[in-house]
Design a protein around this motif. Structure first.
Motif, PDB file in Angstrom:
ATOM      1  N   GLU A  16       0.965  -1.268   0.093  1.00 40.99           N
ATOM      2  CA  GLU A  16      -0.067  -0.054  -0.124  1.00 40.99           C
ATOM      3  C   GLU A  16       0.930   1.359  -0.083  1.00 40.99           C
ATOM      4  OE1 GLU A  16       0.041  -1.213   4.424  1.00 40.99           O
ATOM      5  OE2 GLU A  16       0.049  -2.435   2.359  1.00 40.99           O
ATOM      6  N   TYR A  17       2.134   1.218  -0.154  1.00 35.77           N
ATOM      7  CA  TYR A  17       3.097   2.391  -0.361  1.00 35.77           C
ATOM      8  C   TYR A  17       2.620   3.375  -1.050  1.00 35.77           C
ATOM      9  CZ  TYR A  17       6.634   5.460  -1.393  1.00 35.77           C
ATOM     10  OH  TYR A  17       7.498   6.635  -1.598  1.00 35.77           O
ATOM     11  N   PHE A  18       2.408   4.619  -0.671  1.00 34.58           N
ATOM     12  CA  PHE A  18       2.067   5.973  -1.166  1.00 34.58           C
ATOM     13  C   PHE A  18       3.119   7.124  -0.704  1.00 34.58           C
ATOM     14  CE2 PHE A  18      -0.302   9.293  -3.399  1.00 34.58           C
ATOM     15  CZ  PHE A  18      -0.529   8.851  -4.786  1.00 34.58           C
ATOM     16  N   PRO A  19       3.880   7.879  -1.625  1.00 32.91           N
ATOM     17  CA  PRO A  19       4.879   8.555  -1.216  1.00 32.91           C
ATOM     18  C   PRO A  19       4.181   9.673  -0.301  1.00 32.91           C
ATOM     19  CG  PRO A  19       4.346   9.092  -3.453  1.00 32.91           C
ATOM     20  CD  PRO A  19       3.616   7.615  -3.178  1.00 32.91           C
ATOM     21  N   ILE A  20       3.044  10.008  -0.523  1.00 36.15           N
ATOM     22  CA  ILE A  20       2.595  11.458   0.388  1.00 36.15           C
ATOM     23  C   ILE A  20       1.307  10.880   0.880  1.00 36.15           C
ATOM     24  CG2 ILE A  20       3.803  12.914  -1.325  1.00 36.15           C
ATOM     25  CD1 ILE A  20       0.820  13.588  -2.510  1.00 36.15           C
ATOM     26  N   THR A  21       1.207  11.814   2.186  1.00 35.46           N
ATOM     27  CA  THR A  21      -0.161  11.842   2.876  1.00 35.46           C
ATOM     28  C   THR A  21      -0.731  13.189   2.853  1.00 35.46           C
ATOM     29  OG1 THR A  21       1.175  12.379   5.143  1.00 35.46           O
ATOM     30  CG2 THR A  21       0.903  10.054   4.596  1.00 35.46           C
ATOM     31  N   THR A  22       0.266  14.016   2.798  1.00 30.30           N
ATOM     32  CA  THR A  22      -0.468  15.596   2.445  1.00 30.30           C
ATOM     33  C   THR A  22      -0.287  15.788   1.140  1.00 30.30           C
ATOM     34  OG1 THR A  22       0.065  16.232   4.561  1.00 30.30           O
ATOM     35  CG2 THR A  22      -0.381  18.061   3.089  1.00 30.30           C
ATOM     36  N   ASP A  23      -1.322  16.139   0.179  1.00 27.96           N
ATOM     37  CA  ASP A  23      -1.417  16.712  -1.270  1.00 27.96           C
ATOM     38  C   ASP A  23      -1.397  18.162  -1.049  1.00 27.96           C
ATOM     39  OD1 ASP A  23      -1.486  16.331  -3.903  1.00 27.96           O
ATOM     40  OD2 ASP A  23      -3.262  15.810  -4.031  1.00 27.96           O
ATOM     41  N   ILE A  24      -0.296  18.669  -1.712  1.00 18.29           N
ATOM     42  CA  ILE A  24      -0.347  20.006  -1.633  1.00 18.29           C
ATOM     43  C   ILE A  24      -0.965  20.922  -2.967  1.00 18.29           C
ATOM     44  CG2 ILE A  24       1.516  20.535   0.190  1.00 18.29           C
ATOM     45  CD1 ILE A  24       3.035  21.279  -3.207  1.00 18.29           C
ATOM     46  N   LEU A  49      -8.517   9.683  -2.653  1.00 22.34           N
ATOM     47  CA  LEU A  49      -7.322   9.966  -1.932  1.00 22.34           C
ATOM     48  C   LEU A  49      -7.128   9.183  -0.728  1.00 22.34           C
ATOM     49  CD1 LEU A  49      -7.582  13.706  -2.867  1.00 22.34           C
ATOM     50  CD2 LEU A  49      -6.030  12.117  -4.022  1.00 22.34           C
ATOM     51  N   ILE A  50      -8.261   9.217   0.170  1.00 17.65           N
ATOM     52  CA  ILE A  50      -8.047   8.598   1.503  1.00 17.65           C
ATOM     53  C   ILE A  50      -7.681   7.143   1.113  1.00 17.65           C
ATOM     54  CG2 ILE A  50      -9.438   7.556   3.357  1.00 17.65           C
ATOM     55  CD1 ILE A  50     -11.133  10.301   3.301  1.00 17.65           C
ATOM     56  N   LYS A  51      -8.110   6.425   0.248  1.00 14.96           N
ATOM     57  CA  LYS A  51      -7.616   5.113   0.080  1.00 14.96           C
ATOM     58  C   LYS A  51      -6.204   4.887  -0.423  1.00 14.96           C
ATOM     59  CE  LYS A  51     -12.113   3.031  -1.471  1.00 14.96           C
ATOM     60  NZ  LYS A  51     -12.787   2.513  -2.641  1.00 14.96           N
ATOM     61  N   LEU A  52      -5.705   5.864  -1.043  1.00 17.74           N
ATOM     62  CA  LEU A  52      -4.277   5.884  -1.389  1.00 17.74           C
ATOM     63  C   LEU A  52      -3.578   6.160  -0.101  1.00 17.74           C
ATOM     64  CD1 LEU A  52      -4.199   7.907  -4.556  1.00 17.74           C
ATOM     65  CD2 LEU A  52      -3.569   5.576  -4.210  1.00 17.74           C
ATOM     66  N   GLY A  53      -4.022   6.760   1.158  1.00 11.52           N
ATOM     67  CA  GLY A  53      -3.238   7.039   2.252  1.00 11.52           C
ATOM     68  C   GLY A  53      -3.069   8.590   2.313  1.00 11.52           C
ATOM     69  N   ILE A  54      -3.581   9.394   1.669  1.00 12.00           N
ATOM     70  CA  ILE A  54      -3.725  10.684   1.675  1.00 12.00           C
ATOM     71  C   ILE A  54      -4.766  11.206   2.786  1.00 12.00           C
ATOM     72  CG2 ILE A  54      -3.913  13.042   0.709  1.00 12.00           C
ATOM     73  CD1 ILE A  54      -2.833  11.668  -1.661  1.00 12.00           C
ATOM     74  N   ASN A  55      -4.442  12.242   3.807  1.00 14.55           N
ATOM     75  CA  ASN A  55      -5.252  12.441   4.950  1.00 14.55           C
ATOM     76  C   ASN A  55      -5.593  13.996   5.029  1.00 14.55           C
ATOM     77  OD1 ASN A  55      -3.067  13.119   6.401  1.00 14.55           O
ATOM     78  ND2 ASN A  55      -2.949  11.120   7.410  1.00 14.55           N
ATOM     79  N   ARG A  56      -4.655  14.641   4.143  1.00 15.78           N
ATOM     80  CA  ARG A  56      -4.679  16.117   4.113  1.00 15.78           C
ATOM     81  C   ARG A  56      -4.614  16.617   2.735  1.00 15.78           C
ATOM     82  NH1 ARG A  56      -0.440  20.126   6.452  1.00 15.78           N
ATOM     83  NH2 ARG A  56      -1.664  22.134   6.206  1.00 15.78           N
ATOM     84  N   SER A  57      -5.453  17.444   2.466  1.00 14.24           N
ATOM     85  CA  SER A  57      -5.475  18.299   1.099  1.00 14.24           C
ATOM     86  C   SER A  57      -5.090  19.653   1.118  1.00 14.24           C
ATOM     87  CB  SER A  57      -6.409  17.332   0.138  1.00 14.24           C
ATOM     88  OG  SER A  57      -6.182  18.158  -1.458  1.00 14.24           O
ATOM     89  N   LYS A 231       3.571   0.669  -7.942  1.00 14.70           N
ATOM     90  CA  LYS A 231       4.983   0.069  -7.970  1.00 14.70           C
ATOM     91  C   LYS A 231       6.055   1.050  -8.276  1.00 14.70           C
ATOM     92  CE  LYS A 231       7.402  -3.951  -9.869  1.00 14.70           C
ATOM     93  NZ  LYS A 231       7.387  -4.897 -10.640  1.00 14.70           N
ATOM     94  N   VAL A 232       5.725   1.872  -9.544  1.00 16.83           N
ATOM     95  CA  VAL A 232       6.733   2.695  -9.673  1.00 16.83           C
ATOM     96  C   VAL A 232       7.069   3.740  -8.754  1.00 16.83           C
ATOM     97  CG1 VAL A 232       7.377   4.932 -11.378  1.00 16.83           C
ATOM     98  CG2 VAL A 232       6.057   2.467 -12.361  1.00 16.83           C
ATOM     99  N   PHE A 233       5.968   4.236  -8.110  1.00 19.51           N
ATOM    100  CA  PHE A 233       6.068   5.236  -6.808  1.00 19.51           C
ATOM    101  C   PHE A 233       7.208   4.572  -5.961  1.00 19.51           C
ATOM    102  CE2 PHE A 233       1.683   6.776  -7.846  1.00 19.51           C
ATOM    103  CZ  PHE A 233       2.086   7.272  -9.036  1.00 19.51           C
ATOM    104  N   ARG A 234       6.761   3.353  -5.623  1.00 17.46           N
ATOM    105  CA  ARG A 234       7.565   2.658  -4.382  1.00 17.46           C
ATOM    106  C   ARG A 234       9.016   2.615  -4.898  1.00 17.46           C
ATOM    107  NH1 ARG A 234       4.210  -1.304  -3.952  1.00 17.46           N
ATOM    108  NH2 ARG A 234       5.301  -2.779  -5.249  1.00 17.46           N
ATOM    109  N   GLU A 235       9.265   2.235  -6.118  1.00 17.41           N
ATOM    110  CA  GLU A 235      10.617   1.970  -6.750  1.00 17.41           C
ATOM    111  C   GLU A 235      11.494   3.255  -7.034  1.00 17.41           C
ATOM    112  OE1 GLU A 235      10.062  -0.023 -10.303  1.00 17.41           O
ATOM    113  OE2 GLU A 235       9.789  -2.102  -9.442  1.00 17.41           O
ATOM    114  N   ILE A 236      10.842   4.372  -7.045  1.00 19.12           N
ATOM    115  CA  ILE A 236      11.494   5.651  -7.319  1.00 19.12           C
ATOM    116  C   ILE A 236      11.343   6.688  -6.272  1.00 19.12           C
ATOM    117  CG2 ILE A 236      11.416   7.711  -9.086  1.00 19.12           C
ATOM    118  CD1 ILE A 236      10.510   5.917 -11.278  1.00 19.12           C
TER     119      ILE A 236
END
Length: 245
Positions: A16-24, A49-57, A231-236
Motif C-alpha cells: 500500500e505504499y504511497f509517497p505522500i500523505t499530504t497533497d499540496i 485519495l483516502i484509500k491511497l493514504g492521503i489524509n490532508r489536501s 509500483k513505480v512510486f515505490r521503486e523511485i
C-alpha cells in the motif's frame, strides 16, 4: 542527490505504499475551475485519495486573468460547501485551500496592489507558467515575488515542453528562488515520455521539493491507484519523506 535507490524506506515492502500523505496541489474544490464539477464528484475524489493514504489536501484552484479569476471569496465559498459534505460523510480528511496562480499580468497586478495571496503554508505560493511558450523575464518574476515576501513554488516544471531540451534551466529556476513541485503521474508516463524523462531528472538530481497529485478528475485518480503506477512510486520515490509541512 539523495540516493533513493539505495536507502530503504520503512514502507518500501508494503503493497500500500504511497509517497505522500499530504497533497499540496489538487483541483478538488467543486465548480470553480477545470477540476471537480460538483460536490458529489469532489467527495468521490476525496474517498479515492483516502484509500491511497492521503489524509490532508491543500486544494489549489486555478487563478488566471483569462479564464479563472478566482479569489478568496470563490475559493473559500467552494471550500465551505465541500467541508460540509466531508463532515456529513464522516470522512477523516483535513481540507485546506490555497490557489495555483498563473504568472500572468493579472497575477502581477494583484502582487503590485498588495492583494493578500492564498498560501500553502506561511508565505509559500503555488505558481504555474503557460504551457504554450516560455515566459519572458522569469528572473524579474521571481525577484518581484520574493521581494513581496513570498516563496514561489512552481507547479509541474516537467510538463513545460520548452524546458525539455534544456534541463539546465531547472537548476536556474532553483537558483532564482523557485521551489519545484513534480506531479506524481509524470513519472509514470501518464503525460508522455518527454515529461516522464524530465520528471525523473528532477527527482534524481534532487531538484524537486514537493510531489503532488494535481488531481482534476476520476481518470487521474484511477491512474494513481493503478498497481503498476504504485509500483513505480515505490521503486523511485521511497527513501525520502515528501511534503512535510
Amino acid at each position: 542527490m539523495f540516493g533513493f535507490f539505495k536507502k530503504k524506506d520503512r514502507f518500501q515492502d508494503r503493497e500500500e505504499y504511497f509517497p505522500i500523505t499530504t497533497d499540496i496541489h489538487s483541483h478538488i474544490l467543486p465548480g470553480i475551475d477545470d477540476g471537480s464539477p460538483d460536490v458529489e464528484t469532489s467527495i468521490e475524489l476525496i474517498k479515492g485519495l483516502i484509500k491511497l493514504g492521503i489524509n490532508r489536501s491543500v486544494a489549489t484552484p486555478h487563478v488566471s486573468g483569462d479564464m479563472y479569476k478566482n479569489n478568496a471569496d470563490t475559493i473559500f465559498g467552494a471550500k465551505k460547501l465541500l467541508q460540509e459534505a466531508i463532515e456529513k460523510e464522516g470522512l477523516n480528511f483535513e481540507l485546506t485551500a490555497a490557489a495555483e496562480y498563473m504568472l500572468d499580468q493579472y497575477f502581477f497586478e494583484m502582487l503590485n496592489n498588495k492583494v493578500l495571496l492564498l498560501t500553502i503554508r506561511d508565505r509559500l505560493i503555488l505558481t504555474e507558467f503557460s504551457y504554450s511558450s516560455q515566459p519572458l523575464f522569469i528572473e524579474k518574476m521571481s525577484f518581484d515575488i520574493i521581494t513581496e515576501g513570498y516563496t514561489p513554488l512552481l507547479a509541474h516544471p516537467e510538463r513545460y515542453s520548452y524546458f525539455h531540451h534544456n534541463y539546465k534551466f531547472f537548476h536556474h529556476l532553483k537558483e532564482l528562488g523557485f521551489l519545484l513541485q513534480v506531479n506524481l503521474l509524470s513519472i509514470t508516463g501518464y503525460y508522455g515520455k518527454e515529461v516522464e524523462k524530465a520528471a525523473l531528472y528532477l527527482i534524481k538530481n534532487d531538484l524537486a521539493s514537493y510531489l503532488a497529485t494535481d488531481l482534476h478528475h476520476e481518470r487521474q485518480l484511477a491512474a494513481l491507484q493503478h498497481p503498476n503506477n504504485k509500483k513505480v512510486f515505490r521503486e523511485i520515490l521511497s527513501g525520502r519523506e515528501w511534503n512535510v509541512l
